[in-house]
Enzyme design. Structure first.
Site, short mmCIF file in Angstrom:
data_model
loop_
_atom_site.label_atom_id
_atom_site.label_comp_id
_atom_site.label_asym_id
_atom_site.label_seq_id
_atom_site.Cartn_x
_atom_site.Cartn_y
_atom_site.Cartn_z
N ASP A 82 28.97 82.70 80.35
CA ASP A 82 28.39 83.63 80.64
C ASP A 82 28.82 85.04 80.46
OD1 ASP A 82 26.59 85.51 82.03
OD2 ASP A 82 25.72 83.79 83.21
N ASP A 142 17.52 87.72 75.64
CA ASP A 142 16.65 87.35 76.53
C ASP A 142 16.03 88.41 77.28
OD1 ASP A 142 17.32 84.79 75.78
OD2 ASP A 142 18.51 84.21 77.63
N1 SAM Z 1 21.16 85.94 68.67
C1 SAM Z 1 20.51 84.77 68.29
C2 SAM Z 1 19.40 85.12 67.38
O1 SAM Z 1 19.04 86.31 67.15
O2 SAM Z 1 19.05 84.27 66.61
C3 SAM Z 1 19.87 84.17 69.36
C4 SAM Z 1 18.86 84.76 70.31
S1 SAM Z 1 18.36 83.92 71.72
C5 SAM Z 1 16.98 84.56 72.21
C6 SAM Z 1 19.17 84.41 73.06
C7 SAM Z 1 20.43 83.72 73.34
O3 SAM Z 1 21.50 84.64 74.11
C8 SAM Z 1 20.49 82.38 73.79
O4 SAM Z 1 21.08 81.49 72.97
C9 SAM Z 1 20.92 82.45 75.24
O5 SAM Z 1 21.63 81.20 75.60
C10 SAM Z 1 22.08 83.49 75.02
N2 SAM Z 1 22.40 84.25 76.28
C11 SAM Z 1 21.57 84.80 77.02
N3 SAM Z 1 22.10 85.37 78.11
C12 SAM Z 1 23.39 85.26 78.04
C13 SAM Z 1 24.46 85.72 78.82
N4 SAM Z 1 24.29 86.36 79.75
N5 SAM Z 1 25.86 85.18 78.00
C14 SAM Z 1 25.86 84.41 77.02
N6 SAM Z 1 24.92 84.21 76.34
C15 SAM Z 1 23.60 84.26 76.67
#
Ligand code: SAM
Length: 213
Positions: free
Chosen positions: A95, A117
């Site tokens: 995270d 997100d």
């Molecule tokens: N970046 C990719 C794309 O543009 O195709 C994926 C976008 S997806 C909407 C957002 C990703 O960010 C998800 O896989 C989610 O699990 C990850 N994510 C969100 N908050 C996070 C955090 N605090 N730490 C690590 N990963 C995170």
């Protein structure tokens, strides 16, 4: 992005040579992992890793690290790396709230945030990866001339991010509300999985580039 729970995912991740199991132990010594002094660029929330893999192939003189919190998603990236390994790309399952624990002062040159997100509820604002709380974390390890590059199709999250950059005292170097029709900023643009999906639905893609001074 969260895929259904995949049995054995955690074990497969732990066994992967492309995934760093104890990232805090590399704080201040990431060049030892890559065995060179090349600049380090990271993507936070990299999903299945398409963007980073394409970027790493095109830029062998840059070291890339992808960070993703969900095992099920990260596993896809590791499987793709297994088919086509790249020496300048590693992944971390974590995270990003803990990200300042794994990089030392000025150790990272660029941070990519792609389709992060949105966390639409106000009380979750500090979880957004462009919130002032996250910018403060980034300030602790981004190099002085380093940048944050953020893409999204989400109007509310983009407006929030512009305000947070100002409130945190960061500098906005570039901004567009329609990346794919901006000849300058779109030069060399590498599409992410979400970018392909949302732009094919007709959503304009927004992008900003910010630096900490
Ligand atoms: N970046 C990719 C794309 O543009 O195709 C994926 C976008 S997806 C909407 C957002 C990703 O960010 C998800 O896989 C989610 O699990 C990850 N994510 C969100 N908050 C996070 C955090 N605090 N730490 C690590 N990963 C995170």
């Amino acid at each position: 992005m969260r895929l259904r729970n995949i049995p054995g995912a955690r074990e497969e991740i732990q066994a992967s040579p492309y995934c760093i199991q104890d990232p805090a132990s590399y704080k201040g010594r990431w060049p030892a992992l890559f065995q060179n002094q090349n600049p380090i660029h990271i993507e936070i929330g990299m999903g299945k890793g398409q963007f980073l893999m394409n970027l790493a192939k095109l830029n062998p003189d840059i070291n890339f690290i992808g960070i993703e919190k969900f095992s099920s998603v990260l596993l896809r990236a590791l499987q793709k790396m297994g088919e086509d390994p790249l020496p300048n790309l590693f992944f971390i399952r974590m995270d990003a709230e803990e990200i300042a624990e794994i990089f030392a002062y000025q150790e990272v040159k660029r941070i990519y945030l792609n389709f992060s997100d949105p966390w639409p509820k106000d009380r979750h604002a500090k979880r957004r990866l462009t919130s002032r709380q996250f910018l403060e974390r980034y300030r602790r390890f981004l190099s002085e001339d380093g940048t944050v590059e953020f893409k999204t199709d989400n109007d509310g999250l983009f407006e929030f991010s512009l305000l947070e950059i100002e409130a945190a005292g960061w500098k906005l170097n570039a901004v567009t509300f329609d990346l794919h029709n901006d000849t300058e900023l779109n030069q060399g643009n590498i599409m992410t999985e979400y970018e392909e999906r949302f732009s094919s639905q007709g959503n304009p893609i927004h992008k900003l580039i910010a630096s900490r001074i």
